[in-house]
Write an enzyme that holds these catalytic residues in place. Structure first.
Site, PDB file in Angstrom:
ATOM      1  N   ARG A  50       0.987  -1.732   0.002  1.00  0.00           N
ATOM      2  CA  ARG A  50      -0.090   0.171  -0.247  1.00  0.00           C
ATOM      3  C   ARG A  50       0.844   1.477   0.187  1.00  0.00           C
ATOM      4  O   ARG A  50       0.662   2.471  -0.827  1.00  0.00           O
ATOM      5  CB  ARG A  50      -0.157   0.039   1.046  1.00  0.00           C
ATOM      6  CG  ARG A  50      -2.023   1.158   1.054  1.00  0.00           C
ATOM      7  CD  ARG A  50      -3.078   1.168   2.184  1.00  0.00           C
ATOM      8  NE  ARG A  50      -2.303   0.840   3.600  1.00  0.00           N
ATOM      9  CZ  ARG A  50      -3.245   1.073   4.558  1.00  0.00           C
ATOM     10  NH1 ARG A  50      -4.296   0.742   4.334  1.00  0.00           N
ATOM     11  NH2 ARG A  50      -2.457   1.829   5.929  1.00  0.00           N
ATOM     12  N   LYS A 149      -2.762   6.984   0.949  1.00  0.00           N
ATOM     13  CA  LYS A 149      -2.457   7.116   3.140  1.00  0.00           C
ATOM     14  C   LYS A 149      -0.963   8.777   2.782  1.00  0.00           C
ATOM     15  O   LYS A 149      -0.031   7.773   2.937  1.00  0.00           O
ATOM     16  CB  LYS A 149      -2.122   5.814   3.693  1.00  0.00           C
ATOM     17  CG  LYS A 149      -2.031   5.748   4.876  1.00  0.00           C
ATOM     18  CD  LYS A 149      -2.050   4.823   5.601  1.00  0.00           C
ATOM     19  CE  LYS A 149      -1.827   5.172   6.934  1.00  0.00           C
ATOM     20  NZ  LYS A 149      -2.696   5.335   7.755  1.00  0.00           N
ATOM     21  N   GLU A 182     -15.666   7.263   5.285  1.00  0.00           N
ATOM     22  CA  GLU A 182     -15.406   6.461   6.594  1.00  0.00           C
ATOM     23  C   GLU A 182     -14.541   7.341   7.732  1.00  0.00           C
ATOM     24  O   GLU A 182     -15.234   8.275   7.561  1.00  0.00           O
ATOM     25  CB  GLU A 182     -13.766   6.360   5.934  1.00  0.00           C
ATOM     26  CG  GLU A 182     -12.706   7.537   5.696  1.00  0.00           C
ATOM     27  CD  GLU A 182     -11.558   6.670   5.154  1.00  0.00           C
ATOM     28  OE1 GLU A 182     -10.712   5.854   5.317  1.00  0.00           O
ATOM     29  OE2 GLU A 182     -10.456   7.787   4.577  1.00  0.00           O
TER      30      GLU A 182
HETATM   31  N1  PXG Z   1      -8.992   5.236   7.343  1.00  0.00           N
HETATM   32  C1  PXG Z   1      -8.251   6.374   7.403  1.00  0.00           C
HETATM   33  C2  PXG Z   1      -8.475   7.531   7.129  1.00  0.00           C
HETATM   34  C3  PXG Z   1      -7.148   6.381   7.938  1.00  0.00           C
HETATM   35  O1  PXG Z   1      -6.104   6.364   8.623  1.00  0.00           O
HETATM   36  C4  PXG Z   1      -7.819   3.382   8.595  1.00  0.00           C
HETATM   37  C5  PXG Z   1      -9.366   4.006   7.787  1.00  0.00           C
HETATM   38  C6  PXG Z   1      -7.804   2.377   9.012  1.00  0.00           C
HETATM   39  O2  PXG Z   1      -7.267   1.216   7.964  1.00  0.00           O
HETATM   40  P1  PXG Z   1      -5.679   0.014   8.501  1.00  0.00           P
HETATM   41  O3  PXG Z   1      -4.352  -0.542   7.253  1.00  0.00           O
HETATM   42  O4  PXG Z   1      -4.820   0.928   9.914  1.00  0.00           O
HETATM   43  O5  PXG Z   1      -6.709  -1.025   8.720  1.00  0.00           O
HETATM   44  C7  PXG Z   1      -6.951   4.245   8.761  1.00  0.00           C
HETATM   45  C8  PXG Z   1      -5.301   4.234   9.472  1.00  0.00           C
HETATM   46  C9  PXG Z   1      -3.500   6.333  14.660  1.00  0.00           C
HETATM   47  C10 PXG Z   1      -3.600   5.698  13.690  1.00  0.00           C
HETATM   48  O6  PXG Z   1      -2.267   6.668  15.339  1.00  0.00           O
HETATM   49  C11 PXG Z   1      -4.469   5.952  12.427  1.00  0.00           C
HETATM   50  C12 PXG Z   1      -4.126   5.024  11.656  1.00  0.00           C
HETATM   51  C13 PXG Z   1      -3.740   3.605  11.211  1.00  0.00           C
HETATM   52  C14 PXG Z   1      -2.453   3.047  13.057  1.00  0.00           C
HETATM   53  C15 PXG Z   1      -2.423   4.316  13.766  1.00  0.00           C
HETATM   54  O7  PXG Z   1      -4.455   7.498  15.163  1.00  0.00           O
HETATM   55  N2  PXG Z   1      -5.714   4.880  10.527  1.00  0.00           N
END
Ligand code: PXG
Length: 289
Positions: A50, A149, A182
């Site tokens: 990703r 991302k 989301e």
């Molecule tokens: N949407 C957004 C906008 C994100 O930033 C997710 C969905 C979930 O994706 P994953 O691949 O993690 O299942 C994210 C990911 C934090 C933190 O510290 C945030 C994320 C991941 C790790 C830590 O707030 N967001």
């Protein structure tokens, strides 16, 4: 603490980036947030894939192979004796001039921080989370596609500010058409009968890796899974609702816009999937040793 920077391990106090780095000046760069469980890096190759897709989408060429990147993550974990923790992988555009032009930048900076994580309080997993819909609309896919991302997280931060100011910790973001996109840092699922439903990424969300794991595990335990366009109506009337993310894992939502969702407590499907997720996370990652 040792930080991996461009092939070297440097002391935390010496891990600096330039004020001319476009990652700082413009949020020009990409990142990943990865978990380690039980001495293993969870879904490492999927996170690296990703990261490279995000980089490709912004025309950023990462100066190492995916294999080298995965190895660098393991090196950073080993150097910090991380067994259960959080890994932040960042690639910035690098040092350039004070103009937008990314092609003035010399070398992308590759940074890996392997350390601890700030989690939701354990109690929230028992009681469930309250959320509100925020006015900040998720970036349109034709603008900065939420599938990237990127280091530019202001859209999400503006939403998070609204949530916190409303007295809750997470929110529901809608896309410009008014459909569910989301949360500010998590994907959204609802449960209706024996079916899990989550919006397709083209509705304006990151292709979450936790989301993908849930979509793989659920059918193995008798649930159907589909991607579908969701309106707030679907969330309000769901049997259960939950969020997924690397930090949150799977967390139940029991209240949205001050309406009770489902029974008002974490539901049986959410609880069952959380158990399966945690069991899978403990055994499945890339060993750090
Ligand atoms: N949407 C957004 C906008 C994100 O930033 C997710 C969905 C979930 O994706 P994953 O691949 O993690 O299942 C994210 C990911 C934090 C933190 O510290 C945030 C994320 C991941 C790790 C830590 O707030 N967001």
């Amino acid at each position: 603490m040792k930080i991996y920077m461009n092939g070297k391990l440097v002391d935390k106090a010496k891990a600096h980036v330039s004020v001319f780095d476009h990652g700082l000046l413009y949020g020009d760069g990409v990142f990943e947030g990865i978990r380690a469980y039980n001495g293993r890096v969870f879904m490492l190759d999927e996170h690296v894939d990703r990261l490279y897709r995000s980089a490709q989408a912004i025309s950023l060429s990462i100066p190492m192979t995916k294999k080298e990147m995965a190895r660098a993550v393991i090196i950073a974990c080993k150097a910090n004796k991380v067994a259960d923790g959080y890994i932040r992988l960042v690639v910035t555009r690098g040092v350039g001039t004070l103009g937008l032009n990314p092609y003035t930048c010399e070398t992308p900076q590759v940074i890996i921080i392997a350390g601890g994580i700030q989690l939701y309080p354990a109690k929230l997993y028992e009681t469930g989370l309250s959320v509100v819909t925020v006015g900040t609309v998720r970036n349109p896919t034709e603008a900065t596609n939420p599938r990237i991302k990127s280091l530019n997280y202001l859209n999400n931060i503006l939403a998070k500010i609204e949530a916190i100011n409303a007295g809750v910790m997470e929110c529901v973001m809608l896309n410009p058409q008014g459909y569910v996109a989301e949360a500010s840092g998590d994907n959204i699922f609802i449960v209706r009968g024996d079916t899990l439903i989550t919006p397709p990424p083209w509705c304006g969300s990151l292709e979450g890796i936790t989301r993908a794991v849930v979509m793989k595990l659920a059918p193995e335990h008798g649930y159907k899974v589909k991607e579908d366009v969701l309106a707030r109506y679907d969330l309000y009337t769901a049997d259960e609702m939950f969020l997924t993310g690397s930090a949150a894992e799977i967390i139940s939502v029991v209240n949205m816009d001050r309406r009770v969702i489902g029974s008002g407590k974490p539901g049986p499907v959410t609880k069952e999937l959380s158990r399966h997720f945690r069991a899978f996370a403990r055994i499945s990652g890339t060993p750090i040793k």
